[in-house]
Scaffold this active site. Structure first.
Site, short mmCIF file in Angstrom:
data_model
loop_
_atom_site.label_atom_id
_atom_site.label_comp_id
_atom_site.label_asym_id
_atom_site.label_seq_id
_atom_site.Cartn_x
_atom_site.Cartn_y
_atom_site.Cartn_z
N VAL A 64 -11.75 12.83 49.97
CA VAL A 64 -10.72 12.10 49.21
C VAL A 64 -9.33 12.70 49.48
O VAL A 64 -8.31 12.04 49.33
CB VAL A 64 -11.02 12.14 47.69
CG1 VAL A 64 -10.05 11.27 46.91
CG2 VAL A 64 -12.46 11.69 47.41
N HIS A 115 -5.26 4.72 55.81
CA HIS A 115 -4.86 4.78 54.41
C HIS A 115 -3.39 5.15 54.38
O HIS A 115 -3.02 6.30 54.24
CB HIS A 115 -5.70 5.86 53.71
CG HIS A 115 -5.43 5.97 52.24
ND1 HIS A 115 -5.36 4.89 51.40
CD2 HIS A 115 -5.23 7.06 51.45
CE1 HIS A 115 -5.13 5.31 50.16
NE2 HIS A 115 -5.04 6.62 50.18
#
Ligand code: APR
Length: 314
Positions: free
Chosen positions: A121, A178
């Protein structure tokens, strides 16, 4: 039969909130680990969370620790260790610091939970997941990045707000890295089965996509002292659940793509089937010309990021 063990490395905002959602969903027993410098903080958060269980009605053993021995034999390890963005910082500013941190985490996990599926993450995501795979040496399908579920959830939220409909009726897909180059897929976005392009005009849709691209920065700007954690933790929990319950969810994740989409050996956001083995299959779509061009741009940005990381003394 014992419950699966889920270890969460980094007991900060994203880590602790992931522990919260995972425990509430009874996905397994949870180990929350942070560095010795933070002292007993993970123990405090774990105990506090355990004490919520009689009220909220979940059975999960939650422990906090600074010792990797407690994480041994984990089924899933979530890596949230690192520093978070401050206002004005891009995800890429975190590159060097977090690459060192996730590398050290990967070494420890390799020794203690060699069979685990790893969900990364920490940002900048596409580079960090690559680093964790390289240091751990785990098969690519067992090292996955969390980004697409979050980006898509932001997009779905904004679309629901725009149309005044339930978030549950919106299915959508975003691909690529991302970051600011993430690729919206209007052809794969629908509202109660109706293609979104029949409900929102292209100009407004582009504004919503732009807000989605900057969704993380918007939160950083509001919080001032850190970055988003409720939605990132919820997105991570959905991935943990897909793996623990072998659900075969078809969701966007940062997966290793070599021949897929002609990426050539990088982690990028693509739709994939997530189950007990990690990424079990990548879904290859025939992209439309604009989508293909945007996706290439996004891969180029990921390649630049990885090259910048490879240029650092780690
Ligand atoms: N091992 C374990 N934990 C570590 C390490 C390490 N080597 N280095 C730092 N940490 C811990 C910190 O002590 C802190 O408790 O990671 C935690 C990070 O928590 P926060 O600062 O609250 O950051 P958070 O908001 O949780 O974000 C973590 O996730 O979404 C990404 O961009 C975000 O990279 C960031 C990460």
């Amino acid at each position: 039969m014992s419950r699966p063990k889920i270890s969460i490395i980094g007991a900060g905002n994203v880590g602790a909130t992931t522990a919260h959602w995972c425990a509430a969903a009874e996905l397994g027993d949870i180990v929350l680990l942070d560095i010795p410098q933070v002292g007993d903080m993970p123990k405090g958060k774990a105990l506090d969370l355990m004490q919520a269980s009689p009220i909220m009605g979940f059975d999960s053993r939650i422990i906090g620790t600074n010792d990797y021995a407690d994480t041994a034999g984990s089924s899933v390890v979530v890596i949230t260790a690192g520093i978070a963005r401050k206002p004005g910082m891009s995800r890429d500013d975190l590159l060097g610091t977090n690459a060192k941190i996730v590398g050290s985490v990967a070494e420890q996990i390799k020794a203690t939970s060699p069979e685990a599926v790893l969900i990364v993450v920490s940002n900048p995501l596409d580079a960090m997941v690559q680093r964790v795979q390289k240091v751990s040496g785990f098969p690519h399908k067992r090292v996955i990045g969390q980004a697409g579920v979050l980006d898509t959830a932001r997009y779905r939220t904004f679309l629901a707000m725009e149309l005044g409909v339930s978030v549950e009726d919106i299915t959508a897909l975003l691909m690529g890295g991302h970051g600011d180059t993430m690729v919206p897929m209007p052809s794969c976005t629908s509202v109660g089965g109706i293609p979104v392009t029949r409900l929102i005009d292209p100009k407004r849709l582009e504004e919503i996509v732009d807000r989605t691209r900057k969704g993380g920065a918007e939160i950083v700007g509001l919080l001032k002292t850190g970055s988003a954690y409720y939605a990132p933790a919820a997105a991570t929990t959905q991935m943990v659940e897909a793996i623990i319950k072998d659900k075969k969810r078809l969701i966007p994740v940062a997966a290793w793509c070599d021949k897929e989409y002609g990426v050539g050996g990088y982690y990028v956001g693509v739709p994939a089937i997530l189950g007990a083995g990690g990424v079990e299959r990548i879904i290859e779509l025939d992209l439309e010309p604009q989508e293909r061009a945007d996706f290439k741009k996004s891969i180029d940005a990921v390649k630049e990021l990885v090259a910048a990381m490879d240029g650092l003394a780690l």
